[in-house]
Scaffold this active site. Structure first.
Site, mmCIF file in Angstrom:
data_model
loop_
_atom_site.group_PDB
_atom_site.id
_atom_site.type_symbol
_atom_site.label_atom_id
_atom_site.label_comp_id
_atom_site.label_asym_id
_atom_site.label_seq_id
_atom_site.Cartn_x
_atom_site.Cartn_y
_atom_site.Cartn_z
ATOM 1 N N GLY A 46 3.968 0.582 5.173
ATOM 2 C CA GLY A 46 3.542 0.471 5.987
ATOM 3 C C GLY A 46 3.474 -1.175 5.315
ATOM 4 O O GLY A 46 3.771 -1.406 4.610
ATOM 5 N N GLN A 51 0.203 -9.790 5.192
ATOM 6 C CA GLN A 51 0.792 -8.863 3.930
ATOM 7 C C GLN A 51 1.481 -10.061 3.379
ATOM 8 O O GLN A 51 2.243 -10.003 2.536
ATOM 9 C CB GLN A 51 1.061 -8.003 3.404
ATOM 10 N N CYS A 94 -0.249 0.279 -2.701
ATOM 11 C CA CYS A 94 -0.058 -1.177 -1.855
ATOM 12 C C CYS A 94 1.034 -1.780 -2.216
ATOM 13 O O CYS A 94 0.600 -2.743 -3.579
ATOM 14 C CB CYS A 94 -2.428 -1.436 -1.647
ATOM 15 N N LEU A 95 1.686 -2.692 -1.607
ATOM 16 C CA LEU A 95 2.316 -3.609 -1.771
ATOM 17 C C LEU A 95 1.596 -5.331 -1.963
ATOM 18 O O LEU A 95 1.986 -6.171 -2.627
ATOM 19 C CB LEU A 95 3.213 -3.700 -1.090
ATOM 20 N N HIS A 136 -5.115 2.573 6.276
ATOM 21 C CA HIS A 136 -4.751 1.379 5.395
ATOM 22 C C HIS A 136 -4.051 -0.417 5.426
ATOM 23 O O HIS A 136 -5.127 -1.445 5.804
ATOM 24 C CB HIS A 136 -3.761 1.843 4.642
ATOM 25 N N GLU A 137 -3.933 0.584 6.592
ATOM 26 C CA GLU A 137 -2.686 -1.544 7.088
ATOM 27 C C GLU A 137 -3.749 -1.763 8.437
ATOM 28 O O GLU A 137 -3.798 -2.910 8.680
ATOM 29 C CB GLU A 137 -1.332 -0.893 8.207
ATOM 30 N N HIS A 140 -5.926 -3.597 6.050
ATOM 31 C CA HIS A 140 -5.577 -5.140 5.867
ATOM 32 C C HIS A 140 -5.084 -6.133 7.312
ATOM 33 O O HIS A 140 -6.091 -7.636 7.272
ATOM 34 C CB HIS A 140 -4.040 -4.902 5.345
#
Length: 169
Positions: A46, A51, A94-95, A136-137, A140
């Site tokens: 995702g 991000q 997470c990225l 999670h997304e 963000h």
């Protein structure tokens, strides 16, 4: 099509809520495509627009196993409408929070409303891993990182490590 830079903690863009998308046009379609290329290359499941430095309520995800054909989903201005149950997301990563994984308490089932990349309203009933990814997304897009949902001790240890690394650069 170049890849986008993935911003990492403690960058400010990750810590503030993103603005709603007001126009779905060709530029947004190009943004979605380059975000997808960036996410798959990373590799991630995702990616939220903030991000990659874009202050917009836009996220993409693909929860298909890597060996299967990709199935990209796009959500614009997503909102969690209802939720129930509790699940532990084991080893969530997470990225934008590199080199760190932790267990995170999430809702087991959620209902999300958004619009897709064509501007059509969608309602998604998700559970398990699908629900975890969406939470999670969407976090963000609300300026929340998964480390904000773990113990203060684990969070402070991670922050100290990152700040020390940044000072060494």
């Amino acid at each position: 099509m170049e890849l986008l830079k993935i911003f990492t903690f403690p960058d400010e863009i990750l810590l503030k809520p993103a603005e709603p998308v007001t126009e779905i046009d060709g530029n947004l379609q190009k943004t979605i495509d380059v975000m997808a290329k960036t996410m798959y290359q990373a590799p991630g499941v995702g990616l939220a627009a903030n991000q990659v430095g874009l202050n917009r309520q836009l996220l993409i995800y693909d929860i298909q196993p890597r060996e299967e054909k990709p199935l990209l989903s796009t959500l614009i201005n997503p909102k969690i409408i209802s939720y129930e149950g509790e699940i532990i997301s084991e080893g969530e990563g997470c990225l934008s929070v590199p080199d760190f994984r932790s267990d995170v308490k999430r809702f087991e089932r959620i209902l999300v409303e958004a619009v897709d990349r064509e501007g059509k309203p969608v309602r998604i009933e998700a559970e398990g891993f699908h629900a975890i990814v969406l939470q999670h997304e969407i976090d963000h897009l609300n300026g929340i990182l998964f480390i904000d949902r773990i113990s203060m001790l684990k969070r402070s240890l991670y922050k100290k490590r990152i700040l020390k690394r940044l000072k060494q650069k």
